[in-house]
Design an enzyme around this catalytic site. Structure first.
Site, PDB file in Angstrom:
ATOM      1  N   TYR A   1       0.848  -1.192   0.000  1.00 18.20           N
ATOM      2  CA  TYR A   1       0.000   0.000   0.000  1.00 18.20           C
ATOM      3  C   TYR A   1       0.883   1.242   0.000  1.00 18.20           C
ATOM      4  O   TYR A   1       1.253   1.784   1.049  1.00 18.20           O
ATOM      5  CB  TYR A   1      -0.944   0.001   1.204  1.00 18.20           C
ATOM      6  CG  TYR A   1      -1.983  -1.102   1.171  1.00 18.20           C
ATOM      7  CD1 TYR A   1      -2.247  -1.817   0.009  1.00 18.20           C
ATOM      8  CD2 TYR A   1      -2.706  -1.440   2.308  1.00 18.20           C
ATOM      9  CE1 TYR A   1      -3.189  -2.831  -0.018  1.00 18.20           C
ATOM     10  CE2 TYR A   1      -3.657  -2.444   2.288  1.00 18.20           C
ATOM     11  CZ  TYR A   1      -3.895  -3.135   1.123  1.00 18.20           C
ATOM     12  OH  TYR A   1      -4.836  -4.139   1.109  1.00 18.20           O
TER      13      TYR A   1
ATOM     14  N   LEU B   1     -18.025  -2.125   0.759  1.00 16.74           N
ATOM     15  CA  LEU B   1     -19.088  -1.197   0.400  1.00 16.74           C
ATOM     16  C   LEU B   1     -19.383  -1.223  -1.091  1.00 16.74           C
ATOM     17  O   LEU B   1     -20.444  -0.786  -1.517  1.00 16.74           O
ATOM     18  CB  LEU B   1     -18.733   0.218   0.854  1.00 16.74           C
ATOM     19  CG  LEU B   1     -18.630   0.367   2.369  1.00 16.74           C
ATOM     20  CD1 LEU B   1     -18.138   1.760   2.754  1.00 16.74           C
ATOM     21  CD2 LEU B   1     -19.964   0.084   3.036  1.00 16.74           C
ATOM     22  N   GLY B   2     -18.449  -1.712  -1.893  1.00 14.83           N
ATOM     23  CA  GLY B   2     -18.694  -1.885  -3.311  1.00 14.83           C
ATOM     24  C   GLY B   2     -19.444  -0.728  -3.930  1.00 14.83           C
ATOM     25  O   GLY B   2     -19.086   0.435  -3.787  1.00 14.83           O
TER      26      GLY B   2
ATOM     27  N   SER C   1     -13.160  -4.278   0.279  1.00 16.57           N
ATOM     28  CA  SER C   1     -14.082  -3.492  -0.546  1.00 16.57           C
ATOM     29  C   SER C   1     -15.524  -3.837  -0.197  1.00 16.57           C
ATOM     30  O   SER C   1     -16.352  -4.115  -1.067  1.00 16.57           O
ATOM     31  CB  SER C   1     -13.826  -3.734  -2.039  1.00 16.57           C
ATOM     32  OG  SER C   1     -14.480  -2.775  -2.841  1.00 16.57           O
TER      33      SER C   1
ATOM     34  N   SER D   1     -23.656   6.728  -3.531  1.00 12.93           N
ATOM     35  CA  SER D   1     -23.947   7.832  -2.622  1.00 12.93           C
ATOM     36  C   SER D   1     -23.223   9.105  -3.031  1.00 12.93           C
ATOM     37  O   SER D   1     -23.361  10.134  -2.386  1.00 12.93           O
ATOM     38  CB  SER D   1     -23.541   7.453  -1.195  1.00 12.93           C
ATOM     39  OG  SER D   1     -24.241   6.308  -0.772  1.00 12.93           O
TER      40      SER D   1
ATOM     41  N   HIS E   1      -1.017 -12.187   0.600  1.00 13.00           N
ATOM     42  CA  HIS E   1      -1.875 -11.212  -0.078  1.00 13.00           C
ATOM     43  C   HIS E   1      -2.629 -11.827  -1.254  1.00 13.00           C
ATOM     44  O   HIS E   1      -3.795 -11.499  -1.500  1.00 13.00           O
ATOM     45  CB  HIS E   1      -1.038 -10.032  -0.556  1.00 13.00           C
ATOM     46  CG  HIS E   1      -1.815  -8.770  -0.703  1.00 13.00           C
ATOM     47  ND1 HIS E   1      -1.268  -7.524  -0.571  1.00 13.00           N
ATOM     48  CD2 HIS E   1      -3.116  -8.536  -0.961  1.00 13.00           C
ATOM     49  CE1 HIS E   1      -2.175  -6.592  -0.743  1.00 13.00           C
ATOM     50  NE2 HIS E   1      -3.308  -7.187  -0.989  1.00 13.00           N
TER      51      HIS E   1
ATOM     52  N   GLY F   1     -22.578  12.559  -9.354  1.00  8.02           N
ATOM     53  CA  GLY F   1     -21.944  12.202 -10.613  1.00  8.02           C
ATOM     54  C   GLY F   1     -22.963  11.608 -11.562  1.00  8.02           C
ATOM     55  O   GLY F   1     -24.105  11.337 -11.189  1.00  8.02           O
TER      56      GLY F   1
END
Length: 297
Positions: A53, A210-211, A208, A217, A128, A220
């Protein structure tokens, strides 16, 4: 904050995925530290990181060093905080994600992570991603060796199949503590791995989580499409006075006692919002409505 079990340890039901604090679009260090501190203030005790990261082409470990500084600067008690890191991926200058799962690389990576985190032993060290060029048992064997040497306390896997979980379990036994796969209301192709983790007593850490919920939310051109796809989550959020993200995380927590979501955050308010999902208990009718909506797209 509610709690769940990971490798015999009590961890917060919602963790913090620290990746956004170190990759492209990352905040400045002050906001990054504030984000980690906000999560800790909200009761989060599981921090997920990785040596890869960092910005493309830069030195490994930016996120690990950041978490070490955040914990050192935190004014509260951090004895119960579990830092989970990962090894086996890289980020060259072209921005791609490489995979290197040789025992030699994994052992060297774990040693470097140990130094960056400034701990006597890494709380949870995760492969990983399996390397198709390296026998899977060889990569898992490196985790076994690190456990035997006392350099890591618990071992985990990421981006794996049910077959690989079984094979790793045969090598690591009860020292295999967790599986981290992608899983969310939008992406549910790790259902079998989640069920197996529940059967084996392993924590399942959705990355991830919340995808499409988080994207639906935002403002755009795709916002209307996103909200239509996840309308039930937005409806329940309005009814409960919660955010769609909190409803999504609460839905994930309802899937199994093995689930410990690790949503990312790059702002203190986002970290606090996600942590608040641990206190949101959804009713049977709400869960039925939400689960049905994830199957009809």
């Amino acid at each position: 904050m509610r709690y769940r079990t990971l490798g015999g340890l009590k961890v917060s039901a919602v963790g913090l995925g620290a990746m956004p604090l170190s990759i492209e679009g990352r905040p400045d260090e002050r906001r990054a530290l504030d984000t980690v501190h906000a999560a800790l203030d909200a009761g989060v005790t599981l921090l997920d990181t990785a040596d890869s990261y960092h910005l493309p082409g830069q030195d490994p470990g930016h996120n690990e060093l950041l978490l070490a500084r955040a914990l050192a600067a935190y004014g509260g008690d951090t004895d119960g905080v579990l830092v989970a890191t990962k090894g086996g991926r890289g980020r060259p200058a072209d921005g791609s994600w490489t995979v290197t799962g040789s025992p030699r690389h994994l052992k060297a990576a774990a040693e470097a992570s140990l130094q960056r985190l400034g701990v006597e032993a890494i709380g949870l060290y995760q492969l990983h991603k399996p390397d198709p060029a390296v026998p899977f048992e060889d990569s898992v064997g490196a985790l076994r060796d690190l456990l035997d040497e006392g350099k890591i306390r618990l071992a985990g896997l990421s981006n794996v199949t049910t077959d690989q979980i079984h094979r790793a379990r045969a090598i690591l036994g009860d020292r295999l503590a967790s599986v981290q796969n992608r899983y969310s209301p939008e992406i549910r192709d790790s259902e079998a791995e989640l069920r197996l983790c529940a059967e084996l007593g392993l924590a399942f850490l959705p990355w991830s989580p919340l995808g499409g919920i988080s994207r639906s939310s935002l403002d755009g051109p795709s916002v209307l499409e996103g909200r239509a796809r996840f309308a039930a989550f937005h409806e329940v959020a309005r009814e409960r006075g919660a955010s769609p993200q909190q409803v999504a995380l609460a839905w994930l927590l309802s899937r199994s006692p093995a689930v410990v979501p690790i949503p990312g955050a790059s702002r203190p308010e986002t970290a606090r919002n996600s942590a608040g999902a641990a206190d949101l208990v959804l009713g049977e009718e709400e869960l039925t409505r939400l689960t049905r909506s994830t199957r009809t797209r």
